[in-house]
Design a protein around this motif. Structure first.
Motif, mmCIF file in Angstrom:
data_model
loop_
_atom_site.group_PDB
_atom_site.id
_atom_site.type_symbol
_atom_site.label_atom_id
_atom_site.label_comp_id
_atom_site.label_asym_id
_atom_site.label_seq_id
_atom_site.Cartn_x
_atom_site.Cartn_y
_atom_site.Cartn_z
ATOM 1 N N ALA A 66 12.753 4.867 -13.336
ATOM 2 C CA ALA A 66 13.400 6.090 -13.694
ATOM 3 C C ALA A 66 13.482 6.214 -15.156
ATOM 4 C CB ALA A 66 14.283 6.723 -12.714
ATOM 5 N N GLY A 67 13.063 5.454 -15.894
ATOM 6 C CA GLY A 67 13.325 5.564 -17.342
ATOM 7 C C GLY A 67 14.438 4.802 -17.820
ATOM 8 N N ARG A 68 15.198 4.004 -16.956
ATOM 9 C CA ARG A 68 16.240 3.104 -17.261
ATOM 10 C C ARG A 68 15.838 1.721 -17.206
ATOM 11 N NH1 ARG A 68 22.259 2.789 -14.702
ATOM 12 N NH2 ARG A 68 23.014 1.270 -16.118
ATOM 13 N N GLU A 69 16.193 0.505 -18.142
ATOM 14 C CA GLU A 69 15.485 -0.371 -18.172
ATOM 15 C C GLU A 69 16.904 -1.574 -17.863
ATOM 16 O OE1 GLU A 69 13.946 -3.432 -21.599
ATOM 17 O OE2 GLU A 69 12.967 -1.429 -21.352
ATOM 18 N N TYR A 70 16.348 -2.402 -16.900
ATOM 19 C CA TYR A 70 17.418 -3.356 -16.123
ATOM 20 C C TYR A 70 16.893 -5.132 -16.524
ATOM 21 C CZ TYR A 70 18.566 0.617 -13.538
ATOM 22 O OH TYR A 70 19.017 1.822 -13.246
ATOM 23 N N VAL A 71 17.676 -5.782 -16.723
ATOM 24 C CA VAL A 71 17.504 -7.147 -16.528
ATOM 25 C C VAL A 71 18.054 -7.684 -15.433
ATOM 26 C CG1 VAL A 71 17.694 -9.443 -18.054
ATOM 27 C CG2 VAL A 71 17.453 -7.294 -19.135
ATOM 28 N N LEU A 72 16.912 -8.121 -14.496
ATOM 29 C CA LEU A 72 17.522 -8.760 -13.317
ATOM 30 C C LEU A 72 17.486 -10.290 -13.459
ATOM 31 C CD1 LEU A 72 15.349 -6.399 -10.981
ATOM 32 C CD2 LEU A 72 17.500 -6.297 -11.896
ATOM 33 N N THR A 84 9.263 6.995 -7.421
ATOM 34 C CA THR A 84 10.042 6.764 -8.540
ATOM 35 C C THR A 84 9.150 5.918 -9.517
ATOM 36 O OG1 THR A 84 12.151 6.421 -7.057
ATOM 37 C CG2 THR A 84 11.937 5.682 -9.533
ATOM 38 N N PRO A 85 8.889 6.502 -10.878
ATOM 39 C CA PRO A 85 8.168 5.924 -11.759
ATOM 40 C C PRO A 85 8.861 4.429 -12.019
ATOM 41 C CG PRO A 85 8.764 8.004 -12.514
ATOM 42 C CD PRO A 85 9.541 7.716 -11.365
ATOM 43 N N HIS A 86 8.181 3.376 -12.265
ATOM 44 C CA HIS A 86 8.512 1.941 -12.624
ATOM 45 C C HIS A 86 7.524 1.109 -13.284
ATOM 46 C CE1 HIS A 86 6.841 1.414 -8.782
ATOM 47 N NE2 HIS A 86 7.048 0.017 -8.844
ATOM 48 N N ALA A 87 8.276 -0.030 -13.718
ATOM 49 C CA ALA A 87 7.392 -1.064 -14.429
ATOM 50 C C ALA A 87 8.197 -2.268 -14.174
ATOM 51 C CB ALA A 87 7.012 -0.647 -15.637
#
Length: 119
Positions: A66-72, A84-87
């Protein structure tokens, strides 16, 4: 069902089917994704009626939800609700391993079908 393995020659990534859509009567598709090289961030996509769950087993995985970037990092879990839009991509030079689940299975297995072979 025997474990199935998929190699993507262009990226050197590997997909191992852990639970097929057929095994779970369409309830779930579960696979292990082994990324061996850094990949560029892909465009966002949407699963209109599917939940995607991602668990990092080794290394780090980036995702945009949803436009927010995460490092997992190892042990992190991300659940992406339907619609939900995602990549999701690997940007860890050491590589990464993650487990993905798609509920219901719907077309998730078909995304990998061209690469899946019996072990």
């Amino acid at each position: 069902m025997a474990t199935q393995v998929s190699d993507r020659p262009a990226t050197q990534d590997r997909v191992i089917v852990l639970k097929s859509a057929e095994e779970t009567a369409g309830e779930l598709f579960r696979c292990e994704y082994i990324a061996r090289v850094v990949s560029p961030a892909p465009r966002d996509h949407i699963h209109t009626h599917q939940e995607e769950r991602l668990e990092v087993v080794e290394g780090t995985v980036r995702c945009r939800v949803a436009g927010r970037e995460y490092v997992l990092e190892r042990g992190s879990v991300m659940v992406i609700p339907p619609g939900t839009p995602h990549a999701v991509w690997n940007d860890d030079h050491r590589g990464s391993r993650s487990i993905s689940e798609y509920r219901p299975a719907m077309n998730a297995q078909a995304m990998f079908r061209g690469y899946i072979v019996d072990r």
